[in-house]
Design a protein around this motif. Sequence first.
Motif, PDB file in Angstrom:
ATOM      1  N   ASP A  93      -5.033  -4.780   2.128  1.00  0.00           N
ATOM      2  CA  ASP A  93      -5.931  -5.618   1.326  1.00  0.00           C
ATOM      3  C   ASP A  93      -6.713  -4.773   0.322  1.00  0.00           C
ATOM      4  O   ASP A  93      -7.844  -5.090  -0.027  1.00  0.00           O
ATOM      5  CB  ASP A  93      -6.861  -6.442   2.220  1.00  0.00           C
ATOM      6  N   ASN A  94      -6.065  -3.696  -0.117  1.00  0.00           N
ATOM      7  CA  ASN A  94      -6.709  -2.834  -1.108  1.00  0.00           C
ATOM      8  C   ASN A  94      -5.667  -2.421  -2.162  1.00  0.00           C
ATOM      9  O   ASN A  94      -4.465  -2.582  -1.964  1.00  0.00           O
ATOM     10  CB  ASN A  94      -7.315  -1.593  -0.435  1.00  0.00           C
ATOM     11  N   LEU A  95      -6.175  -1.885  -3.269  1.00  0.00           N
ATOM     12  CA  LEU A  95      -5.292  -1.390  -4.320  1.00  0.00           C
ATOM     13  C   LEU A  95      -4.591  -0.120  -3.849  1.00  0.00           C
ATOM     14  O   LEU A  95      -5.063   0.573  -2.950  1.00  0.00           O
ATOM     15  CB  LEU A  95      -6.102  -1.100  -5.594  1.00  0.00           C
ATOM     16  N   PHE A  96      -3.472   0.163  -4.492  1.00  0.00           N
ATOM     17  CA  PHE A  96      -2.701   1.352  -4.151  1.00  0.00           C
ATOM     18  C   PHE A  96      -3.537   2.613  -4.323  1.00  0.00           C
ATOM     19  O   PHE A  96      -4.273   2.774  -5.286  1.00  0.00           O
ATOM     20  CB  PHE A  96      -1.461   1.463  -5.045  1.00  0.00           C
ATOM     21  N   SER A  97      -3.391   3.516  -3.363  1.00  0.00           N
ATOM     22  CA  SER A  97      -3.898   4.883  -3.503  1.00  0.00           C
ATOM     23  C   SER A  97      -2.904   5.792  -2.802  1.00  0.00           C
ATOM     24  O   SER A  97      -2.312   5.408  -1.775  1.00  0.00           O
ATOM     25  CB  SER A  97      -5.304   5.046  -2.917  1.00  0.00           C
ATOM     26  N   ASP A 127       2.791  -3.001   1.418  1.00  0.00           N
ATOM     27  CA  ASP A 127       2.396  -3.957   0.386  1.00  0.00           C
ATOM     28  C   ASP A 127       0.912  -3.823   0.067  1.00  0.00           C
ATOM     29  O   ASP A 127       0.059  -4.271   0.840  1.00  0.00           O
ATOM     30  CB  ASP A 127       2.724  -5.367   0.888  1.00  0.00           C
ATOM     31  N   PHE A 128       0.621  -3.175  -1.053  1.00  0.00           N
ATOM     32  CA  PHE A 128      -0.748  -3.098  -1.558  1.00  0.00           C
ATOM     33  C   PHE A 128      -0.991  -4.311  -2.457  1.00  0.00           C
ATOM     34  O   PHE A 128      -0.053  -5.022  -2.833  1.00  0.00           O
ATOM     35  CB  PHE A 128      -0.948  -1.810  -2.366  1.00  0.00           C
TER      36      PHE A 128
END
Length: 161
Positions: A93-97, A127-128
Amino acid sequence: MNSNIKDIYGLTPAQKGIYAQYCQDTDTKSYQLQSLCKINKNADLDILKKSVELLSVRHQVLKTAFTVLKSTGAIKQVILENRVPKFTLFSQDNLFSQDALERILEETTQATLDLQRDSLFQVVIIDFIDQRFMFIHSHHIIIDGWCLPVIIEDLQKYYGK
């Protein structure tokens, strides 16, 4: 014969060597192959999962387990009728890092593949919110660098149909 057993084969010389090294250190990750690729965020995961399952119909080796026969002590490669590659989804549930991706990959590969019990070909979708990755985790005892591109090409064909 067990109704889940489709075929039984002897090991190739290379497989015998890999199996012997595995038996000396069952925690080794030396022969685990890993491939990571970015995939389309809009990819249909149900179709992708079905495509992975179809791979094991065409490539029976993906249904492999290894066992030692009680009667002779011989090591055999067993093709299991009902085995399908393991397919796992990690929804974030976060953006890609890069750090988050590496953490998930580390968690995914922390346990070694058990040659008798585990699916030796596994697909993990990470899945980001903004990006999606496919991670293939397999064992060299059934797959090598020459056949992995063939398997990935077949996966793309099945997904496209």
